[in-house]
Design a protein around this motif. Structure first.
Motif, PDB file in Angstrom:
ATOM      1  N   LEU A   1      -3.160  -8.388 -22.486  1.00 25.94           N
ATOM      2  CA  LEU A   1      -3.268  -9.838 -22.617  1.00 25.94           C
ATOM      3  C   LEU A   1      -3.466 -10.231 -24.086  1.00 25.94           C
ATOM      4  CD1 LEU A   1      -3.239 -12.360 -20.814  1.00 25.94           C
ATOM      5  CD2 LEU A   1      -5.723 -12.124 -20.595  1.00 25.94           C
ATOM      6  N   ALA A   2      -4.256  -9.456 -24.804  1.00 23.24           N
ATOM      7  CA  ALA A   2      -4.533  -9.753 -26.209  1.00 23.24           C
ATOM      8  C   ALA A   2      -3.290  -9.643 -27.083  1.00 23.24           C
ATOM      9  CB  ALA A   2      -5.620  -8.809 -26.742  1.00 23.24           C
ATOM     10  N   HIS A   3      -2.389  -8.743 -26.744  1.00 24.85           N
ATOM     11  CA  HIS A   3      -1.246  -8.461 -27.610  1.00 24.85           C
ATOM     12  C   HIS A   3       0.079  -9.032 -27.106  1.00 24.85           C
ATOM     13  CE1 HIS A   3      -3.460  -5.981 -30.438  1.00 24.85           C
ATOM     14  NE2 HIS A   3      -4.106  -5.493 -29.403  1.00 24.85           N
ATOM     15  N   MET A   4       0.039  -9.858 -26.080  1.00 21.49           N
ATOM     16  CA  MET A   4       1.293 -10.472 -25.622  1.00 21.49           C
ATOM     17  C   MET A   4       1.505 -11.798 -26.328  1.00 21.49           C
ATOM     18  SD  MET A   4       0.442 -11.931 -21.763  1.00 21.49           S
ATOM     19  CE  MET A   4       0.358 -10.322 -21.069  1.00 21.49           C
TER      20      MET A   4
ATOM     21  N   ALA B   1       6.139  -1.105 -31.539  1.00 19.59           N
ATOM     22  CA  ALA B   1       6.604  -1.939 -32.651  1.00 19.59           C
ATOM     23  C   ALA B   1       5.448  -2.856 -33.026  1.00 19.59           C
ATOM     24  CB  ALA B   1       7.826  -2.761 -32.234  1.00 19.59           C
ATOM     25  N   PRO B   2       5.461  -3.399 -34.232  1.00 22.90           N
ATOM     26  CA  PRO B   2       4.361  -4.300 -34.602  1.00 22.90           C
ATOM     27  C   PRO B   2       4.162  -5.399 -33.555  1.00 22.90           C
ATOM     28  CG  PRO B   2       5.713  -3.820 -36.509  1.00 22.90           C
ATOM     29  CD  PRO B   2       6.426  -3.242 -35.303  1.00 22.90           C
ATOM     30  N   GLY B   3       2.965  -5.431 -32.994  1.00 22.24           N
ATOM     31  CA  GLY B   3       2.648  -6.432 -31.996  1.00 22.24           C
ATOM     32  C   GLY B   3       3.159  -6.139 -30.605  1.00 22.24           C
ATOM     33  N   LYS B   4       3.954  -5.080 -30.422  1.00 24.50           N
ATOM     34  CA  LYS B   4       4.540  -4.755 -29.116  1.00 24.50           C
ATOM     35  C   LYS B   4       3.753  -3.609 -28.474  1.00 24.50           C
ATOM     36  CE  LYS B   4       7.962  -4.575 -26.014  1.00 24.50           C
ATOM     37  NZ  LYS B   4       7.661  -5.134 -24.749  1.00 24.50           N
ATOM     38  N   ILE B   5       2.847  -3.986 -27.594  1.00 25.49           N
ATOM     39  CA  ILE B   5       2.022  -2.989 -26.900  1.00 25.49           C
ATOM     40  C   ILE B   5       2.814  -2.413 -25.731  1.00 25.49           C
ATOM     41  CG2 ILE B   5       0.946  -4.789 -25.500  1.00 25.49           C
ATOM     42  CD1 ILE B   5      -1.625  -3.102 -25.485  1.00 25.49           C
ATOM     43  N   ILE B   6       2.725  -1.100 -25.563  1.00 27.69           N
ATOM     44  CA  ILE B   6       3.410  -0.450 -24.436  1.00 27.69           C
ATOM     45  C   ILE B   6       2.414   0.148 -23.449  1.00 27.69           C
ATOM     46  CG2 ILE B   6       3.675   1.774 -25.575  1.00 27.69           C
ATOM     47  CD1 ILE B   6       6.447   1.918 -24.164  1.00 27.69           C
TER      48      ILE B   6
ATOM     49  N   PHE C   1       6.112   4.115 -33.894  1.00 26.89           N
ATOM     50  CA  PHE C   1       5.361   3.024 -34.533  1.00 26.89           C
ATOM     51  C   PHE C   1       4.777   3.527 -35.848  1.00 26.89           C
ATOM     52  CE2 PHE C   1       1.333   0.524 -34.889  1.00 26.89           C
ATOM     53  CZ  PHE C   1       1.936  -0.695 -35.164  1.00 26.89           C
ATOM     54  N   ARG C   2       5.020   2.808 -36.935  1.00 23.62           N
ATOM     55  CA  ARG C   2       4.608   3.278 -38.261  1.00 23.62           C
ATOM     56  C   ARG C   2       3.753   2.305 -39.052  1.00 23.62           C
ATOM     57  NH1 ARG C   2       5.508   7.771 -36.632  1.00 23.62           N
ATOM     58  NH2 ARG C   2       7.488   8.810 -36.840  1.00 23.62           N
ATOM     59  N   SER C   3       2.986   1.449 -38.419  1.00 29.52           N
ATOM     60  CA  SER C   3       2.185   0.467 -39.152  1.00 29.52           C
ATOM     61  C   SER C   3       0.751   0.926 -39.348  1.00 29.52           C
ATOM     62  CB  SER C   3       2.184  -0.866 -38.407  1.00 29.52           C
ATOM     63  OG  SER C   3       1.313  -1.766 -39.037  1.00 29.52           O
TER      64      SER C   3
END
Length: 152
Positions: A40-43, A103-108, A145-147
């Protein structure tokens, strides 16, 4: 992992001791409580607001069902490398959770450890949180993911 408007437990590991959390592969939870709040936090804003505008089930007296309070908590979760849930799903349960990104901001996925709260001394929370966050970061890196921002 997330499955539509719920989280879905897809894997578990349990210690051999008698007292342990009964994690069940296949169990679903709503996104507004416990470790599921990572999703929920990252959508995206619109999707998050749609969920917050619907009915939010209370599991215990510690389950936050007020959308305004949830928004504040979700902002804190977005800024942290891990977060702690105390008694939101079960009165005696504590979980420490970190997001897994592709990906940045894309939670899996969300990775967490859970235990009876009385078995986790307050002074161990930071150490355990760092362990969960590092493991989530390694999984994220393995997924491409590389951030460095994910590990702040």
């Amino acid at each position: 992992m997330r499955d539509d408007q719920e989280s879905l437990c897809v894997a578990k590991w349990e210690p051999k001791r008698d007292l342990r959390v009964n994690a069940i592969v296949g169990r679903r939870r709503p996104l507004h409580a416990g470790s599921s709040k990572a999703f929920l936090a990252h959508m995206g804003y619109e999707e998050r607001e749609a969920i917050l505008s619907g009915p939010l089930k209370r599991f215990t007296k510690k389950t936050v069902t007020d959308p305004r309070l949830l928004r504040v908590g979700l902002e804190q979760i977005r800024k942290a490398k891990f977060f702690v849930s105390r008694g939101e799903i079960n009165d005696d349960l504590i979980s420490i959770t970190a997001p897994v990104f592709v990906a940045p901001g894309k939670i899996i996925a969300a990775l967490n450890i859970a235990a009876a709260e009385n078995r986790v001394p307050e002074e161990r929370i930071s150490e355990l949180g760092d362990m969960v966050a590092q493991a989530a970061h390694r999984i994220s890196a393995a997924l491409g993911f590389r951030s460095p921002a994910a590990m702040r």
